[in-house]
Design a protein around this motif. Structure first.
Motif, PDB file in Angstrom:
ATOM      1  N   UNK A   1       0.851  -1.185   0.000  1.00 48.66           N
ATOM      2  CA  UNK A   1       0.000   0.000   0.000  1.00 48.66           C
ATOM      3  C   UNK A   1       0.889   1.238   0.000  1.00 48.66           C
ATOM      4  N   UNK A   2       0.568   2.189  -0.848  1.00 57.50           N
ATOM      5  CA  UNK A   2       1.312   3.443  -0.831  1.00 57.50           C
ATOM      6  C   UNK A   2       0.969   4.223   0.433  1.00 57.50           C
ATOM      7  N   UNK A   3       1.970   4.843   1.015  1.00 61.65           N
ATOM      8  CA  UNK A   3       1.768   5.528   2.290  1.00 61.65           C
ATOM      9  C   UNK A   3       2.665   6.761   2.365  1.00 61.65           C
ATOM     10  N   UNK A   4       2.324   7.623   3.307  1.00 60.04           N
ATOM     11  CA  UNK A   4       3.163   8.769   3.648  1.00 60.04           C
ATOM     12  C   UNK A   4       3.740   8.505   5.030  1.00 60.04           C
ATOM     13  N   UNK A   5       5.073   8.455   5.105  1.00 57.54           N
ATOM     14  CA  UNK A   5       5.749   8.187   6.380  1.00 57.54           C
ATOM     15  C   UNK A   5       6.295   9.507   6.902  1.00 57.54           C
ATOM     16  N   UNK A   6       5.997   9.800   8.149  1.00 58.96           N
ATOM     17  CA  UNK A   6       6.363  11.101   8.734  1.00 58.96           C
ATOM     18  C   UNK A   6       7.233  10.910   9.965  1.00 58.96           C
ATOM     19  N   UNK A   7       8.370  11.612   9.963  1.00 63.90           N
ATOM     20  CA  UNK A   7       9.227  11.708  11.135  1.00 63.90           C
ATOM     21  C   UNK A   7       9.540  13.174  11.311  1.00 63.90           C
ATOM     22  N   UNK A   8      10.825  13.536  11.326  1.00 66.60           N
ATOM     23  CA  UNK A   8      11.185  14.947  11.282  1.00 66.60           C
ATOM     24  C   UNK A   8      10.823  15.541   9.922  1.00 66.60           C
ATOM     25  N   UNK A   9      10.820  14.710   8.896  1.00 70.66           N
ATOM     26  CA  UNK A   9      10.373  15.088   7.552  1.00 70.66           C
ATOM     27  C   UNK A   9       9.337  14.088   7.072  1.00 70.66           C
ATOM     28  N   UNK A  10       8.719  14.394   5.945  1.00 70.14           N
ATOM     29  CA  UNK A  10       7.737  13.503   5.346  1.00 70.14           C
ATOM     30  C   UNK A  10       8.317  12.881   4.077  1.00 70.14           C
ATOM     31  N   UNK A  11       7.953  11.616   3.805  1.00 68.24           N
ATOM     32  CA  UNK A  11       8.433  10.952   2.602  1.00 68.24           C
ATOM     33  C   UNK A  11       7.425   9.879   2.182  1.00 68.24           C
TER      34      UNK A  11
ATOM     35  N   UNK B   1      12.862   5.169  17.543  1.00 61.54           N
ATOM     36  CA  UNK B   1      12.037   6.358  17.304  1.00 61.54           C
ATOM     37  C   UNK B   1      10.680   5.958  16.724  1.00 61.54           C
ATOM     38  N   UNK B   2       9.749   6.894  16.778  1.00 62.76           N
ATOM     39  CA  UNK B   2       8.407   6.675  16.245  1.00 62.76           C
ATOM     40  C   UNK B   2       8.243   7.412  14.926  1.00 62.76           C
ATOM     41  N   UNK B   3       7.468   6.822  14.030  1.00 62.58           N
ATOM     42  CA  UNK B   3       7.062   7.481  12.788  1.00 62.58           C
ATOM     43  C   UNK B   3       5.555   7.332  12.659  1.00 62.58           C
TER      44      UNK B   3
ATOM     45  N   UNK C   1       0.742   5.271  14.414  1.00 66.24           N
ATOM     46  CA  UNK C   1       2.110   5.454  14.876  1.00 66.24           C
ATOM     47  C   UNK C   1       2.815   4.104  14.969  1.00 66.24           C
ATOM     48  N   UNK C   2       3.995   4.020  14.367  1.00 65.71           N
ATOM     49  CA  UNK C   2       4.808   2.807  14.402  1.00 65.71           C
ATOM     50  C   UNK C   2       6.136   3.104  15.084  1.00 65.71           C
ATOM     51  N   UNK C   3       6.703   2.097  15.703  1.00 66.50           N
ATOM     52  CA  UNK C   3       8.025   2.205  16.324  1.00 66.50           C
ATOM     53  C   UNK C   3       9.065   1.576  15.385  1.00 66.50           C
ATOM     54  N   UNK C   4      10.124   2.327  15.082  1.00 65.88           N
ATOM     55  CA  UNK C   4      11.180   1.828  14.217  1.00 65.88           C
ATOM     56  C   UNK C   4      11.981   0.768  14.968  1.00 65.88           C
ATOM     57  N   UNK C   5      11.928  -0.480  14.476  1.00 68.68           N
ATOM     58  CA  UNK C   5      12.624  -1.581  15.150  1.00 68.68           C
ATOM     59  C   UNK C   5      13.843  -2.055  14.372  1.00 68.68           C
ATOM     60  N   UNK C   6      14.017  -1.556  13.145  1.00 68.62           N
ATOM     61  CA  UNK C   6      15.159  -2.015  12.370  1.00 68.62           C
ATOM     62  C   UNK C   6      15.361  -1.181  11.117  1.00 68.62           C
TER      63      UNK C   6
END
Length: 266
Positions: free
Chosen positions: A100-110, A163-165, A186-191
């Protein structure tokens, strides 16, 4: 002693007498020019062939050789599809997936492709687990909503392990009158993984299959089944045969179709 006609003619002009020295020079220059031209052509073809092979190998380490997916709807009976696929001696591995296409957001969006996988089965169709540079693929435990990011994607987002995204998915079913609203989680970056191919390192995020099923309200359905074959040149034929054995409408594609911009000449 008998000599082929082309050889005899060539030697005739190369061994011309002194008064025909200019002809000998022209003949020698022509031969050297042709030799250099052929050498340059062979070298260029070899370099391009090796470059294309390197890209293909890196790409197909992470991408499926072929896919069989639901036609206009999630594929519900995917365990049967996996069993039927594995019964085919041409198939080396089969595993379910969701994309699925998604927008992932942290300090920036991608924007990125969000892929749901079963960590226990993913090793049958890709080397994602071996490409992890931080964390483990097995950390994608159902219900924890962990996420694995490509190295370039993580750097662009400004996040690391722990960190969380925020992942935003377009969900047109929720409000069709207004054009739909985004489903956010919200997801937690595990790897973090590094495939060595920019399309994946900057454009792919991986989560657990069950977590994405819950987020998309797909029940037990998946996008389809990914296949890895012993002979990737048979990809489309094998996927088509699998779809026919399963019965019903399915969408079939192989690696040459999915990456036609790179492998149009193959």
């Amino acid at each position: 002693m008998f000599k082929p006609v082309p050889v005899a003619i060539g030697l005739r002009y190369l061994r011309a007498k002194r008064r025909n020295g200019f002809i000998s020079f022209i003949s020698l220059a022509s031969i050297l020019g042709i030799a250099l031209g052929v050498t340059a052509l062979i070298t260029t073809l070899a370099v391009m062939s090796g470059f294309q092979r390197e890209i293909r190998d890196r790409l197909l380490q992470m991408a499926a050789h072929a896919t069989v997916s639901g036609y206009g709807a999630p594929l519900q009976d995917w365990p049967r599809a996996v069993r039927v696929a594995m019964a085919d001696p041409r198939v080396a591995g089969a595993a379910p997936y969701i994309e699925k296409e998604a927008l992932v957001s942290g300090a920036n969006n991608q924007p990125a492709m969000l892929r749901g996988v079963d960590p226990a089965q993913e090793g049958k169709v890709s080397v994602l687990g071996a490409k992890m540079v931080q964390g483990r693929l097995q950390d994608l435990v159902p219900g924890r909503f962990n996420i694995v990011l490509g190295r370039e994607l993580a750097m662009w987002l400004g996040v690391g392990v722990g960190d969380d995204v925020v992942v935003t998915l377009a969900d047109l079913r929720s409000n069709p009158l207004s054009g739909g609203v985004g489903t956010m989680k919200r997801f937690r970056v595990s790897g973090i993984f590094e495939a060595g191919y920019n399309e994946f390192d900057k454009g792919l995020a991986v989560v657990n299959l069950q977590d994405l099923q819950r987020l998309l309200r797909m029940g037990e359905g998946v996008t389809g089944v990914r296949l890895r074959l012993h002979d990737m040149d048979q990809a489309f034929a094998v996927a088509r045969d699998l779809a026919l054995r399963l019965g019903g409408p399915y969408r079939v594609s192989d690696w040459t179709q999915d990456n036609a911009n790179l492998f149009r000449a193959l």
